[in-house]
Design an enzyme around this catalytic site. Structure first.
Site, PDB file in Angstrom:
ATOM      1  N   ARG A 524       0.829  -1.212   0.000  1.00 64.04           N
ATOM      2  CA  ARG A 524       0.000   0.000   0.000  1.00 64.04           C
ATOM      3  C   ARG A 524       0.854   1.250   0.000  1.00 64.04           C
ATOM      4  O   ARG A 524       1.927   1.280   0.613  1.00 64.04           O
ATOM      5  CB  ARG A 524      -0.875   0.043   1.254  1.00 64.04           C
ATOM      6  N   SER A 588       7.603  -5.000   7.178  1.00 64.70           N
ATOM      7  CA  SER A 588       7.260  -5.944   8.250  1.00 64.70           C
ATOM      8  C   SER A 588       8.067  -7.230   8.207  1.00 64.70           C
ATOM      9  O   SER A 588       7.518  -8.331   8.173  1.00 64.70           O
ATOM     10  CB  SER A 588       5.769  -6.268   8.183  1.00 64.70           C
ATOM     11  N   ASP A 642       5.567  -3.142  11.284  1.00 63.22           N
ATOM     12  CA  ASP A 642       4.106  -2.985  11.445  1.00 63.22           C
ATOM     13  C   ASP A 642       3.670  -3.069  12.909  1.00 63.22           C
ATOM     14  O   ASP A 642       2.709  -2.437  13.322  1.00 63.22           O
ATOM     15  CB  ASP A 642       3.322  -4.016  10.605  1.00 63.22           C
TER      16      ASP A 642
END
Length: 901
Positions: A524, A588, A642
């Protein structure tokens, strides 16, 4: 004349549909806890939970009490792939002194007959399981126990009502044990109603059979009902056979408008006036008598036999069902009718013979019609339970009236098909249903008990005691300490990586920030606008891009070029290509950071395998790719995990949030650690967020004692064998795969999917974790579980679905408990850091497993509470930790940088 005389006995389809509706309402009443006491149709649970699946085998005894004769059987069931069985029987009379005597006499007689049978068959020294067919209404609380509610048919034995008939039989057998050793060895495993026995016998030959029907001396029906609809039995998983005891339908007056003066007269002269009114309109025990009463009245009125009333017409029970069946053999013309009436000294004319034959036809036709209407109600209920527009099913059927009457079966089939056109019904005649059926119920109970043992053995390693969880917590605490110490950090499995995030939001952050989020199969890009002051808010705009497998597992350059391509698309889309915005990069994967904007990849997880990345600084790789593209420039302020983003997002709402937890595709935790405890970073003042990377916990073998053979198989088949062992037991990416391995093992043992391992079950990754969440949902009926399994190409029975649901439950519960044990170690450490007796703290949580699984979050919270009783932990759901969190970290870093300057 006869038609006019018996007008009320001729039932139109509209009347039958109305009877069907009334019977459906009675069924619902009988199934409800509050309405059952006043219901006439008792809907008795039989505790028969499964139909035969063809794998039953062994030698069984069966005794059958309830018809005109008592029967003892030996049944051999062969596991030869042909579903064959062999039945040997002996018949004994049931004299009146036994059927209308007292309890001791009845059960002594049954025991005597059984032991005589065992002697004749040379079974004296064998210990065989016994099924007891007892064809009267009983209230059961388990399969091998039944309290008689009331006698029916021609039985009226004193002292049996309201007592358990199985213990009466056991006592009677015990009396013989001195003279007959095998009496001690007879093990009464199941009490079965003859109707249930009929269904089970036919179910052995045809697995679609889920209804049993008796139309003989008595009448009754049973069928497989969804457990969730049976209020009288605990639990809502699976199905159970319900013995409707429909003979009592109408005892509350529900059929009074259909009962004729003859029905009333017959009832008044019976052994049980006002009881079993439906049975009295249907069963062969009463039809002959009904016809006698009609003929008597017609004769008295001069319509038959020249008005001469013979002794036969005045004698109760003189006209029997065998007479009725013979008179309705139309192929014989009137000869049978004439012969029978002459034997009864009635000397009929031809007109008399035609009229009598017509009376028989109308009475037996009404019986078939009423039986069809009640059966149609059961079939409709089955179809609605299954949510099918059209249903194929089989009805197992037994009873003298159905078998010997020349027209009955044909009439019944025809009317049922007319009343339920959306059910394709096969009628299967049972062969010795009450004997073979009792043996089948016993065989199924035997099979289920053996299967239960095997399933329990497979799932036992997933049941973790409190002591084991305490041990996991203590080991995690030890590993956390190793990761923080300079001399042990290099060899520690829990890496405890410093993130250089040294503060949480204080509310003064503001500005526009870009955030990138890479951590799974999607990537994203976000634009985040943060406002401070009274109108404090966070606005986000984002776009999602897929990462194809060939890029996830290609070269590092291809991966980062793809990421920059996505950023360019987003900037274009938002119209901000010219602005040099501060950027937070959520990455992440385990990184070793030397500062907030430097992160060296320790190793890929979650299916990524891009080459030339491990050991490299991911921020440099991103800057290189931006330079290669040469279209825009960005200020990369922070590389973020994350888990840290999750903590920061919740920290923005709640200053007490100092722990971040991810329970989704991967599993990880971060928390604010005192600088003085972090030996690998200079300085002792303040705090820094530590990214534990706890997924590697156990890679040194410290939790091998709780790893199962299924965990080892999943690990060996993964992209990184021997690594991330704790994550492979707790994260969404692997739980479905653990379930698949267990299902394969259970199928190999013949406990699932009829022992057939389908192609789809062989495919790694077929069982996604989202299916676990769906299957374990409390709102989901087993039918829907079966549909999910069908989507996966797994053709399952109702029993299979229960086992699959149980396997999913065991795997996800263990995952939540292990995760809770790890988190308890962290909160206890925080409490000790602060030096307080009691700690209040908030954990920011994200991840699909926590959010979407129906039980994971509850089990996790309960485990933390149990293992860290001195900590009051609040769990706060994070809103977009990886997107919004990255922007907030960037904002906090900018604020701290400005303050520093």
């Amino acid at each position: 004349q006869v038609d006019r005389y018996l007008y009320h006995m001729r039932l139109s389809d509209d009347i039958l549909l109305d009877v069907m509706t009334r019977f459906q309402a009675e069924m619902v009443k009988g199934l409800g806890r509050d309405t059952n006491p006043t219901a006439t149709v008792k809907m008795l649970p039989s505790f028969v939970r499964s139909l035969p699946d063809g794998s039953e085998k062994g030698d069984f005894l069966a005794v059958d009490l309830g018809g005109s004769q008592f029967r003892a059987h030996q049944v051999k069931v062969f596991d030869d792939g042909k579903q064959s069985s062999q039945l040997e029987s002996k018949f004994y009379p049931t004299p009146k002194e036994v059927t209308q005597g007292n309890r001791a006499e009845l059960f002594d007689y049954v025991a005597d007959c059984l032991l005589d049978f065992m002697e004749t068959k040379n079974l004296k020294h064998k210990k065989l399981p016994l099924g007891f067919t007892f064809s009267f209404p009983c209230k059961q609380t388990k399969l091998e126990e039944g309290v008689l509610l009331s006698w029916t048919k021609h039985f009226k034995v004193r002292g049996v009502q309201d007592t358990d008939v199985v213990s009466s039989l056991r006592k009677a057998l015990q009396k013989h044990k001195a003279s007959f050793a095998s009496a001690r060895d007879v093990d009464v495993l199941a009490l079965v109603n003859d109707t249930v026995g009929t269904m089970m016998t036919c179910g052995y030959d045809d697995q679609r059979c889920e209804v049993g029907l008796i139309i003989g001396t008595g009448t009754n029906a049973c069928y497989m009902e969804e457990l969730r609809h049976i209020d009288l039995v605990e639990g809502d998983e699976g199905r159970m056979c319900i013995n409707t005891e429909w003979g009592a339908f109408g005892d509350d007056g529900a059929l009074d408008d259909l009962r004729t003066e003859f029905d009333r007269e017959l009832d008044l002269g019976s052994l049980n006036p006002g009881k079993q009114l439906f049975e009295k309109m249907i069963s062969s025990l009463y039809l002959g008598e009904l016809i006698r009463l009609i003929l008597l009245k017609m004769t008295k009125e001069g319509l038959l036999f020249n008005g001469k009333v013979s002794t036969a017409l005045l004698t109760k029970g003189k006209i029997e069902m065998k007479h009725v069946s013979a008179m309705e053999k139309y192929k014989e013309g009137l000869s049978n009718t004439k012969e029978i009436l002459t034997e009864l000294n009635l000397f009929p004319s031809e007109e008399d013979c035609i009229a009598v034959q017509h009376v028989c036809t109308i009475v037996s036709f009404r019986s078939a019609n009423l039986c069809a209407a009640a059966l149609a109600a059961i079939l409709t209920r089955l179809r609605e339970n299954k949510k099918l527009l059209r249903m194929r099913t089989t009805v197992g059927i037994d009873g003298g009236l159905y078998k010997t009457h020349p027209q009955y079966a044909k009439r019944l089939h025809k009317v049922v098909r007319r009343l339920v056109p959306n059910c394709d019904v096969r009628f299967l005649l049972s062969v010795s249903g009450s004997g073979r059926g009792a043996a089948m119920v016993t065989a199924v109970a035997y099979r289920l008990a053996a299967q239960r043992k095997q399933i329990d053995a497979a799932l036992a390693p997933f049941l973790l005691s409190l002591e084991t969880l305490q041990e996991v917590k203590n080991k995690m605490r030890t590993e956390l300490e190793y990761g923080l110490k300079r001399e042990t950090q290099a060899s520690a499995t829990v890496k405890m990586l410093p993130t250089y995030v040294c503060g949480t939001p204080d509310g003064t952050e503001k500005g526009k920030f870009l955030a990138l989020d890479l951590g799974g199969t999607n990537f994203r890009v976000l634009l985040v606008k943060i406002r401070s002051g009274r109108r404090r808010s966070v606005q986000m705009y984002n776009k999602i891009f897929a990462i194809p497998l060939e890029i996830m597992q290609g070269t590092g350059e291809e991966l980062f070029d793809h990421i920059v391509q996505c950023i360019a698309d987003f900037l274009e889309y938002m119209g901000i290509k010219g602005a040099r915005l501060p950027l937070g990069f959520t990455f992440s994967f385990p990184c070793r950071q030397a500062s907030i904007d430097k992160g060296t990849l320790v190793g890929w997880t979650k299916g990524f395998k891009a080459t030339d990345c491990e050991g490299e600084d991911v921020v440099d790789m991103l800057r290189e790719a931006i330079r290669r593209r040469n279209e825009f420039d960005l200020d990369i302020v922070a590389v973020v995990n994350d888990t840290v983003g999750t903590m920061m997002t919740c920290g923005y709402e709640d200053p007490n949030c100092e722990i971040g937890l991810i329970a989704g595709t991967g599993s990880n935790v971060c928390y604010m650690e005192d600088m003085k405890n972090i030996e690998i970073v200079e300085g002792n003042e303040g705090k820094m967020c530590i990214n534990t990377e706890w997924g590697g916990f156990g890679d040194n073998g410290c939790i091998d004692n709780i790893r199962t053979k299924y965990d080892k198989e999943v690990d060996e088949g993964s992209l990184n064998p021997g690594k991330q062992r704790y994550e492979k037991m707790t994260s969404g990416m692997y739980l479905g795969e653990i379930v698949r391995q267990i299902l394969i093992d259970l199928t190999r043992q013949g406990l699932l999917f009829r022992g057939h391992i389908s192609e789809s079950l062989r495919k790694r990754g077929i069982f996604e974790t989202k299916f676990l969440s769906q299957i374990e949902s409390d709102r989901l009926a087993l039918l829907q579980v079966r549909r999910i399994l069908q989507q996966l190409g797994l053709d399952s029975t109702c029993e299979d679905s229960i086992i699959v649901k149980e396997v999913c439950g065991a795997v996800s519960k263990r995952a939540a408990q292990l995760c809770g044990a790890g988190l308890a170690a962290i909160v206890e450490k925080k409490r000790e850091n602060r030096g307080v007796e009691h700690l209040q703290i908030t954990v920011g949580v994200d991840g699909t497993l926590y959010k979407l699984h129906p039980h994971f979050s509850r089990v996790l919270r309960e485990t933390v509470k149990e293992l860290a009783p001195q900590c009051d932990v609040t769990f706060m759901l994070s809103e977009d930790g990886s997107g919004k969190g990255a922007a907030l970290i960037t904002a906090v870093a900018k604020r701290l940088h400005n303050v520093g300057q």
